[in-house]
Design an enzyme around this catalytic site. Sequence first.
Site, short mmCIF file in Angstrom:
data_model
loop_
_atom_site.label_atom_id
_atom_site.label_comp_id
_atom_site.label_asym_id
_atom_site.label_seq_id
_atom_site.Cartn_x
_atom_site.Cartn_y
_atom_site.Cartn_z
N SER A 39 0.46 -7.21 9.53
CA SER A 39 -0.83 -7.45 8.89
C SER A 39 -1.98 -7.14 9.85
CB SER A 39 -0.86 -8.88 8.36
OG SER A 39 -1.88 -9.06 7.42
N ASP A 160 2.36 -7.73 2.39
CA ASP A 160 2.03 -8.36 3.67
C ASP A 160 3.26 -8.65 4.54
OD1 ASP A 160 0.95 -9.94 5.68
OD2 ASP A 160 0.71 -11.69 4.40
#
Length: 283
Positions: A39, A160
Amino acid sequence: MYNSGLILEGGGMRGVYTAGVLEHFLENELFFPYVIGVSAGACQGSSYVARQPGRNKQVTIDYVKHQDYISYKNLLLKKELFGMDFIFDKLPNELVPFDFETFNNAAEKFLVGTTDCITGEPVFFDKNDVPEDFLKIIRASSTLPFMAPAIEFQGRTLMDGGIADPIPIRKAMADGVRKNVIVLTKPKGYRKKKSSLSWLPRYVYKEYKGLHTALETRYKLYNETLDYIEELESKNEVFVIRPSKDLKVGRVERNPDKLTQLYEVGFEDTKDSFGELKDWLGE
């Protein structure tokens, strides 16, 4: 086998702390043969590997007030709280050019973690294996649930990277990294609480069984990983850099002053511990 490695946690806009840490590394020309991030950690790590001092601060703080960066208008019109096209296309290709040549030629092994929405398992991509699609991989790793649509890539549906493997210490160790330096984005002692909306993913992401299972148990995995890291830290087996102050910066923080403060804490924390770090690395 890698003598040392750098592990970068995500955390949305809290990643400016990591940006400050990496800026100090760049200034002192400290590089690691192995770098892995998820991320925001993957975003910050890419500019570090590309040897672009100042770029993380420029991209993350200087543009945070731009109407296409973070806005509820984005969420309503595009189902994206963060302007993903702006962040992963316009910024690196036009406004704050990313040095693709230096990045692609860098000697470091650079891995980015994503989450497979079908299986719920982590999937890692090496920059050298997908050079033409690397921005897409970092975008997938930064695609937060409820805030942006999943990314399709190589027959997988990805989101993510912080869901399936929030701080990939075990991946680094499995890859043969001897000395791991871990950059966290929350102060020592922090633990994630179970969300009061933990039931929501199974309704929003009905077709992604692995994803909603991973989201429901995410807080447990995160806390177990922190427990493991702190255990390794107590044995001097890893070196951890984490915020020395809790500035209450959220994942979607838009206040440039607060972000700058956190960035500066990252820089100063690293400066203060740099001698100790070099000794620990044996350099």
